[in-house]
Design a protein around this motif. Structure first.
Motif, PDB file in Angstrom:
ATOM      1  N   GLY A  58      11.632 -16.993 -25.891  1.00  0.00           N
ATOM      2  CA  GLY A  58      12.242 -18.303 -25.694  1.00  0.00           C
ATOM      3  C   GLY A  58      13.655 -18.447 -26.212  1.00  0.00           C
ATOM      4  N   THR A  64      13.693 -20.056 -22.509  1.00  0.00           N
ATOM      5  CA  THR A  64      13.546 -21.459 -22.903  1.00  0.00           C
ATOM      6  C   THR A  64      13.044 -22.311 -21.743  1.00  0.00           C
ATOM      7  OG1 THR A  64      15.269 -21.306 -24.597  1.00  0.00           O
ATOM      8  CG2 THR A  64      14.803 -23.496 -23.709  1.00  0.00           C
ATOM      9  N   GLN A  67       9.387 -21.565 -20.692  1.00  0.00           N
ATOM     10  CA  GLN A  67       8.406 -22.070 -21.642  1.00  0.00           C
ATOM     11  C   GLN A  67       8.042 -23.517 -21.329  1.00  0.00           C
ATOM     12  OE1 GLN A  67       9.458 -21.537 -25.758  1.00  0.00           O
ATOM     13  NE2 GLN A  67       8.963 -19.347 -25.750  1.00  0.00           N
ATOM     14  N   THR A 146      17.476 -27.929 -16.806  1.00  0.00           N
ATOM     15  CA  THR A 146      16.827 -28.248 -18.078  1.00  0.00           C
ATOM     16  C   THR A 146      16.099 -29.583 -18.002  1.00  0.00           C
ATOM     17  OG1 THR A 146      18.535 -27.019 -19.285  1.00  0.00           O
ATOM     18  CG2 THR A 146      17.189 -28.565 -20.558  1.00  0.00           C
ATOM     19  N   LEU A 240      17.437 -29.772 -27.305  1.00  0.00           N
ATOM     20  CA  LEU A 240      17.616 -28.489 -26.627  1.00  0.00           C
ATOM     21  C   LEU A 240      19.068 -28.207 -26.261  1.00  0.00           C
ATOM     22  CD1 LEU A 240      14.681 -28.215 -24.061  1.00  0.00           C
ATOM     23  CD2 LEU A 240      14.936 -26.989 -26.205  1.00  0.00           C
ATOM     24  N   HIS A 244      21.615 -25.701 -31.740  1.00  0.00           N
ATOM     25  CA  HIS A 244      20.388 -25.012 -32.132  1.00  0.00           C
ATOM     26  C   HIS A 244      20.764 -23.883 -33.079  1.00  0.00           C
ATOM     27  CE1 HIS A 244      16.156 -24.099 -31.785  1.00  0.00           C
ATOM     28  NE2 HIS A 244      16.009 -24.952 -30.783  1.00  0.00           N
ATOM     29  N   THR A 250      13.456 -21.607 -28.160  1.00  0.00           N
ATOM     30  CA  THR A 250      14.012 -22.742 -27.411  1.00  0.00           C
ATOM     31  C   THR A 250      15.503 -22.947 -27.666  1.00  0.00           C
ATOM     32  OG1 THR A 250      13.491 -24.525 -29.010  1.00  0.00           O
ATOM     33  CG2 THR A 250      11.750 -23.888 -27.454  1.00  0.00           C
ATOM     34  N   SER A 251      16.194 -21.894 -28.073  1.00  0.00           N
ATOM     35  CA  SER A 251      17.643 -21.999 -28.314  1.00  0.00           C
ATOM     36  C   SER A 251      18.472 -21.573 -27.114  1.00  0.00           C
ATOM     37  CB  SER A 251      18.030 -21.128 -29.522  1.00  0.00           C
ATOM     38  OG  SER A 251      17.726 -19.755 -29.284  1.00  0.00           O
TER      39      SER A 251
END
Length: 302
Positions: A58, A64, A67, A146, A240, A244, A250-251
């Motif tokens: 991720g 990311t 996921q 996103t 997000l 980050h 999730t970065s």
């Protein structure tokens, strides 16, 4: 005296056909099972080992985004279970669809505005502390993607916790403890695992419980799930897309990345709950949630 939750009865009405407690218990257990299996199922659909590794890590844009996209499998399983256990479908969880869509957009925009404004206030992001500045054009291009995958992730959670559970518990009891607090505590408990240790996990769980109650309140005030999705989506998009930590899950789509930090630094036990950094984190999260809830209400004038 005005009833702030007058619209809630109409929102709950589709659930009144099958209100037995055993159905709710089976649904909760089945939903958890589907949720746990969804990443595994999604990973098997990816065509290469490299993409599967990115998905599980991720830390790239692909990892990311996929996921969050994998929540679509959870959503599909949940809707099948809803039909089997309660004989109803997706639309019964939404409320008035046109109003829900309008509330979602308005709240997302309104809450996002205030989150950006807060970020511009001191203490601002210090450019000297940023390790990675992503290409701005690429970052802009990734925003619509996103938001689309976040709609899948947030929509799944809100449909279950503020749609299904809020409706079903409201059928069992008119008490706010039943339909507002209990689903929110369940939602919050899942976020315990977001923390690196017990102390941070508790902070995350309490914060998510508060976020859940804010979303439940908005759902009851508006009689639809749109505002809850809009608030939740703005919160997640901000987390997000702006800043980050490099190398953390999730970065992959953040514009700014701080240097990598060892997660063990945040792995303190319950005894660290009174340490200044934990208290500060808890206060910031609580204030941010309150501001988002207030911004949503101001936007909707409710």
């Amino acid at each position: 005296m005005k009833d702030d939750y007058a619209a809630h009865d109409a929102f709950v009405r589709p659930a009144r056909g099958a209100t037995e407690l055993w159905r709710i218990i089976v649904m909760i257990l089945a939903f958890e099972a589907v949720f746990m299996l969804s990443p595994v199922v999604f990973a098997t659909l990816l065509p290469s080992e490299r993409l599967r590794d990115e998905f599980y890590d991720g830390i790239t844009a692909f990892g990311t985004l996929t996921q969050f996209l994998s929540f679509g499998i959870t959503l599909a399983g949940f809707l099948v279970l809803l039909r089997l256990l309660h004989g109803r479908g997706f639309a019964s969880l939404i409320g008035a669809y046109a109003q829900a869509k309008q509330d979602l957009v308005r709240v997302f925009v309104g809450v996002s505005f205030w989150l950006i404004l807060i970020e511009l206030l001191p203490p601002r992001i210090d450019p000297d502390q940023i390790e990675v500045f992503r290409n701005f054009g690429v970052w802009l291009a990734l925003i619509p993607v996103t938001l689309a995958v976040l709609l899948v992730q947030v929509g799944t959670e809100e449909l279950f916790f503020r749609g299904y559970l809020q409706q079903q518990f409201a059928c069992l009891s008119r008490s706010r403890w039943a339909w507002m607090v209990v689903p929110s505590v369940m939602f919050g408990s899942l976020h315990f695992w977001n923390g690196e240790g017990a102390a941070e996990g508790i902070v995350w769980a309490v914060w998510a419980t508060g976020l859940g109650m804010a979303c439940a309140d908005l759902t009851a005030r508006t009689g639809n799930i749109g505002a809850a999705i809009g608030l939740h989506m703005a919160n997640n998009a901000f987390a997000l897309l702006i800043v980050h930590i490099a190398g953390w899950p999730t970065s992959g789509v953040a514009l700014f990345l701080y240097p990598y930090q060892d997660p063990a630094l945040y792995s303190g036990g319950v005894e660290t709950l009174l340490e200044p950094w934990v208290i500060f984190e808890a206060i910031v999260l609580a204030l941010t949630t309150y501001i988002m809830w207030l911004a949503a209400r101001i936007t909707l004038r409710c």
